[in-house]
Design an enzyme around this catalytic site. Structure first.
Site, PDB file in Angstrom:
ATOM      1  CG  HIS A 199      -2.164  -0.933   0.787  1.00  0.00           C
ATOM      2  ND1 HIS A 199      -2.215  -2.243   1.204  1.00  0.00           N
ATOM      3  CD2 HIS A 199      -3.233  -0.746  -0.012  1.00  0.00           C
ATOM      4  CE1 HIS A 199      -3.309  -2.800   0.696  1.00  0.00           C
ATOM      5  NE2 HIS A 199      -3.942  -1.920  -0.042  1.00  0.00           N
ATOM      6  CD  GLU A 441     -10.273  -7.420  -2.212  1.00  0.00           C
ATOM      7  OE1 GLU A 441      -9.241  -6.882  -2.620  1.00  0.00           O
ATOM      8  OE2 GLU A 441     -10.988  -6.925  -1.334  1.00  0.00           O
ATOM      9  CG  ASP A 465      -5.870  -8.415  -1.364  1.00  0.00           C
ATOM     10  OD1 ASP A 465      -4.808  -8.706  -0.784  1.00  0.00           O
ATOM     11  OD2 ASP A 465      -6.534  -7.411  -1.084  1.00  0.00           O
ATOM     12  CB  CYS A 512     -10.291  -1.355  -8.624  1.00  0.00           C
ATOM     13  SG  CYS A 512     -10.621  -2.521  -7.296  1.00  0.00           S
TER      14      CYS A 512
HETATM   15  C1  PEP Z   1      -6.833  -5.210  -4.539  1.00  0.00           C
HETATM   16  O1  PEP Z   1      -6.675  -6.074  -3.684  1.00  0.00           O
HETATM   17  O2  PEP Z   1      -6.545  -5.355  -5.742  1.00  0.00           O
HETATM   18  C2  PEP Z   1      -7.394  -3.897  -4.158  1.00  0.00           C
HETATM   19  C3  PEP Z   1      -7.724  -3.015  -5.064  1.00  0.00           C
HETATM   20  O3  PEP Z   1      -7.506  -3.612  -2.824  1.00  0.00           O
HETATM   21  P1  PEP Z   1      -6.249  -3.257  -1.885  1.00  0.00           P
HETATM   22  O4  PEP Z   1      -5.049  -3.056  -2.782  1.00  0.00           O
HETATM   23  O5  PEP Z   1      -6.593  -2.039  -1.129  1.00  0.00           O
HETATM   24  O6  PEP Z   1      -6.126  -4.476  -1.050  1.00  0.00           O
HETATM   25 MG    MG Z   2      -7.574  -5.861  -1.745  1.00  0.00          MG
END
Ligand code: PEP
Ligand code: MG
Length: 588
Positions: A199, A441, A465, A512
């Protein structure tokens, strides 16, 4: 690492996770002091302890002077003046005398005595309502750490730089560190740990800060104050760059500037393929301030608002009203485009102050996201009510993270219904037709997507994920980053399954995760039939340009071929080939 001596150029190779070039002074952020053990001493050892203490003070003084000189050479004498305050601390007679007195009474090692006295001084000063004295408290803490490290015989550690723009170097930055950092002063980020989908990397991209991660032990090898050039495209950190290197990067920057200018011209253009297929191209945001770059980069709304970041740089949870205000402001800014608000995805690598998620052995498989929220209705319901209340403005949709199957989805929707009832009873307006979506995910959700589809209006695939769970590769572990392969045939099949379930049930689906922003893979995702791609705002122009260079038909054919391939490498090569043919210049 390669180089030719201390003053010469030295290169470190990591993984570039946020594009761009940064040049500036390095600030190494180091971990806090290790625990100082209060070892007892015999009165006969007092003399030796005083001698150790005096030697450490002299050593510290020399380190500060050296640092001061280095900074003066790098950025000017004026800013190096901050170290005068640090020098005053090592010469502070009151502080030193108190240490010597306490050494005799407490009879413990001098590092413990010094730490205690200095900490108390700093605490007292920090409580006084005077900015000058509060800064002095910080000076004392910084110098205290350095003196203690010298007493412990450890390598010199952090020396904070003046309030200058700098390249931040750290062992690891948590998302909360990144949320809390002064973003206007950070030119670039370099870390020992990390990966593309951590992140921190995601945030750096959103903020447009060039970043290199996975540098292994760079924090041990660098000192604050040295000059560096950071290349977020190829993952290089170059210390003391030579005139040739600087000239080379000067040209890279000119080329990049030209490409960005061309891309900026696409801002008002639709994200439509050559053969007329429109694909919604939206942006992912972490903090409300990121909305500015959504419009400037030409995104069609927000496909993922990671609301948990609201929590990460504070100690307490924002209440329903505060959240409602924030969501409303974001919705107002992006309307008429959609704002997809994702409910809190706390846990994993996102731990917030004020929330008790104890240490877990496998946090990404642990008490995270919807699992956490379903057990904490006192956190979940205020958020749902806040989103509902904000839904009267603009085009708000809601989606739930880490859905593993139908039962969990039903539970989340039932709580949403309860919240609607509560608002109705209180006469508070909301949009009763608010669209709901499931993030896909977890592989089980992808496999059961046909069963999930009737309950929702859309699917948003979180590939970050989905990939880590499908091929069992921890998304934040830089040691196995090379195994994290978005083009694994299993990933392709899972996304295809989700697409088929969406089409059969006449709902839309998007991606996403970070895969959506990787333009080498745009042909694959288009061919799989995505209705929406949601990417970091700074990547929107590149993805739009890629998308506009492709025809949906050729992408579909590519997917048909890719589905017959057996290895990630073969699938990647197939995508890469088409990407190079259509928009090679964007890739280089
Ligand atoms: C993902 O897991 O692709 C997602 C968009 O959520 P995050 O990256 O916040 O886990
Ligand atoms: Mg995620």
């Amino acid at each position: 690492m390669s180089g030719d001596g201390e003053k010469g150029e030295t290169r470190f190779q990591g993984v570039g996770v946020s594009p761009g070039i940064a040049r500036g002074v390095v600030q190494v952020m180091r971990d806090e002091l290790e625990e100082i053990i209060r070892d007892k001493i015999d009165p006969s050892q007092i003399g030796a302890e005083i001698a150790r203490f005096e030697a450490a003070l002299v050593q510290t003084r020399m380190q500060i002077l050296e640092m001061q000189q280095r900074i003066a050479e790098a950025i000017g004498t004026k800013d190096a003046g901050i170290f005068d305050a640090h020098l005053l601390v090592v010469e502070d007679r009151t502080l030193i005398d108190e240490v010597l007195r306490k050494l005799e009474t407490d009879l413990v090692k001098v590092e413990a005595v010094f730490e205690e006295v200095a900490r108390r001084y700093a605490e007292t000063l920090s409580k006084i309502d005077d900015p000058y004295l509060r800064e002095r408290a910080l000076d004392i803490q910084d110098v205290m750490r350095r003196v203690v490290r010298n007493l412990q015989g450890k390598a010199p550690k952090t020396m904070p730089l003046p309030g200058e723009a700098h390249i931040l170097v750290a062992h690891n930055l948590t998302p909360s560190d990144t949320a809390a950092m002064d973003r206007h002063r950070v030119l670039g980020i370099a870390t020992d740990l990390g990966s593309r989908t951590s992140h921190t990397a995601i945030m750096a991209r959103s903020l447009g800060i060039p970043a290199v991660v996975g540098l292994h032990d760079v924090t041990e090898k660098l000192e604050s104050g040295c000059m560096a050039l950071l290349d977020g495209f190829t993952g290089k950190v170059i210390i003391n760059p030579s005139p040739e290197t600087l000239a080379y990067y000067g040209e890279v920057e000119i080329r990049q500037f030209k490409v960005s200018k061309e891309l900026a011209e696409l801002r008002e253009q639709p994200s439509t393929t050559r053969d007329g297929q429109h694909v919604v191209l939206s942006a992912n945001i972490e903090l409300p301030d990121d909305i500015v770059s959504v419009a400037t980069n030409g995104a069609e709304g927000i496909g993922l608002y990671r609301t948990e970041f609201l929590y990460l740089d504070r100690d307490s949870l924002p209440g329903e009203d505060e959240q409602q205000e924030t969501y409303r402001r974001v919705a107002e800014t992006v309307r008429p485009h959609p704002l997809i608000i994702r409910t809190f995805d706390l846990g994993g690598d996102k731990i917030a102050g004020g929330i008790d998620v104890s240490d877990e052995l496998n946090p990404f498989l642990g008490w995270r996201a919807i699992r956490f929220c379903l057990e904490h209705e006192e956190i979940f319901k205020p958020q749902l009510r806040a989103i509902l209340r904000a839904s009267t403005v603009g085009n708000v949709k809601i989606m739930f993270p880490m859905i593993s199957g139908v039962a969990e989805m039903r539970r989340a929707l039932a709580i949403l219904d309860e919240c609607k009832e509560e608002l109705r009873a209180a006469g508070i307006p909301f949009n009763p037709n608010l669209q709901t979506g499931a993030m896909i995910e977890i592989p089980s959700a992808a496999i059961c997507s046909d069963a999930l589809a009737p309950s929702v209006n859309f699917f948003s695939i979180g590939t970050n994920d989905l990939i880590q769970y499908a091929i069992a590769v921890d998304r934040v572990n830089e040691r196995i980053a090379h195994l994290y392969e978005p083009t694994h045939p299993a990933v392709l099949r899972l996304i295809n399954m989700v697409g088929e379930a969406a089409r059969k049930n006449k709902i839309w689906f998007g991606v996403c995760g970070e895969m959506a922003g990787d333009i080498e893979l745009t042909p694959l995702l288009l061919g799989l039939g995505v209705d929406e791609l949601s990417v970091s705002p700074t990547l929107v122009p590149r993805v739009k340009s890629a998308l506009r260079s492709l025809a949906l038909n050729e992408c579909r054919q590519l997917v048909q071929k890719a589905m017959r391939l057996e290895t990630p490498g073969e699938i990647l090569e197939l995508c890469s080939q088409l990407a190079r043919e259509r928009y090679g210049a964007l890739l280089s």
